[in-house]
Motif scaffolding. Structure first.
Motif, mmCIF file in Angstrom:
data_model
loop_
_atom_site.group_PDB
_atom_site.id
_atom_site.type_symbol
_atom_site.label_atom_id
_atom_site.label_comp_id
_atom_site.label_asym_id
_atom_site.label_seq_id
_atom_site.Cartn_x
_atom_site.Cartn_y
_atom_site.Cartn_z
ATOM 1 N N GLN A 54 63.238 38.270 -17.892
ATOM 2 C CA GLN A 54 63.285 37.137 -18.814
ATOM 3 C C GLN A 54 61.927 36.442 -18.888
ATOM 4 O O GLN A 54 61.445 36.104 -19.979
ATOM 5 N N GLN A 55 61.311 36.233 -17.719
ATOM 6 C CA GLN A 55 60.002 35.587 -17.688
ATOM 7 C C GLN A 55 58.957 36.448 -18.395
ATOM 8 O O GLN A 55 58.092 35.926 -19.099
ATOM 9 N N ASN A 56 59.052 37.748 -18.210
ATOM 10 C CA ASN A 56 58.127 38.666 -18.876
ATOM 11 C C ASN A 56 58.265 38.567 -20.398
ATOM 12 O O ASN A 56 57.264 38.526 -21.113
ATOM 13 N N ALA A 57 59.493 38.502 -20.866
ATOM 14 C CA ALA A 57 59.721 38.382 -22.312
ATOM 15 C C ALA A 57 59.142 37.070 -22.840
ATOM 16 O O ALA A 57 58.507 37.049 -23.908
ATOM 17 N N ILE A 58 59.322 35.998 -22.076
ATOM 18 C CA ILE A 58 58.779 34.698 -22.509
ATOM 19 C C ILE A 58 57.258 34.745 -22.545
ATOM 20 O O ILE A 58 56.628 34.293 -23.510
ATOM 21 N N ALA A 61 56.027 36.735 -25.460
ATOM 22 C CA ALA A 61 56.183 35.990 -26.711
ATOM 23 C C ALA A 61 55.107 34.916 -26.842
ATOM 24 O O ALA A 61 54.528 34.735 -27.919
ATOM 25 N N LEU A 62 54.813 34.227 -25.752
ATOM 26 C CA LEU A 62 53.757 33.210 -25.780
ATOM 27 C C LEU A 62 52.393 33.845 -26.044
ATOM 28 O O LEU A 62 51.587 33.304 -26.810
ATOM 29 N N ALA A 63 52.138 34.978 -25.399
ATOM 30 C CA ALA A 63 50.862 35.659 -25.600
ATOM 31 C C ALA A 63 50.725 36.101 -27.054
ATOM 32 O O ALA A 63 49.658 35.958 -27.661
ATOM 33 N N GLU A 64 51.801 36.635 -27.606
ATOM 34 C CA GLU A 64 51.760 37.078 -29.008
ATOM 35 C C GLU A 64 51.522 35.889 -29.934
ATOM 36 O O GLU A 64 50.738 35.976 -30.891
ATOM 37 N N LYS A 65 52.156 34.768 -29.621
ATOM 38 C CA LYS A 65 51.979 33.555 -30.439
ATOM 39 C C LYS A 65 50.530 33.080 -30.391
ATOM 40 O O LYS A 65 50.010 32.586 -31.387
#
Length: 115
Positions: A54-58, A61-65
């Motif tokens: 879950q933390q990896n997905a977050i 997503a933040l890195a992509e943003k």
């Protein structure tokens, strides 16, 4: 005398059997406790793996943003982690500590401190 000797031998065998039975029961209890511990540990590991996923997905997503390439960042980190091992192997295991100490203290050869 033959009957008394046989009785003693039978009693000895019975005592050994009782002791063996007791040991087997202790081992059985230990195995059951170990099985419970392994199951608890497995559940904890699964929960931790889920949290990490879950933390990896977050983070992704933040890195992509933010416009960061996660794969590129991970590659850079892997390279940086591998470099100290390479440097240590090349310098004979001291990681260049002697050269760093000389440079910091100014006591290296050719510093011109005697002028």
């Amino acid at each position: 005398m033959g009957l008394g000797g046989a009785t003693k031998k039978l009693q000895k065998v019975a005592d050994m059997g009782d002791e063996l039975y007791s040991r087997i029961n202790e081992l059985r209890e230990q195995i059951l406790e170990m099985r419970e511990t392994v199951q608890d540990t497995n559940q904890r590991i699964n929960a931790l793996e889920n949290k990490v996923d879950q933390q990896n997905a977050i983070l992704e997503a933040l890195a992509e943003k933010e416009g960061l390439d996660v794969d590129e960042l991970l590659t850079e980190v892997a390279i940086k982690e591998a470099e100290p091992a390479i440097t240590e192997a090349e310098t004979g295991g001291d990681g260049g500590a002697a050269a760093v100490e000389d440079a910091e203290s100014g006591s290296g050869a050719g510093t011109g401190s005697g002028e």
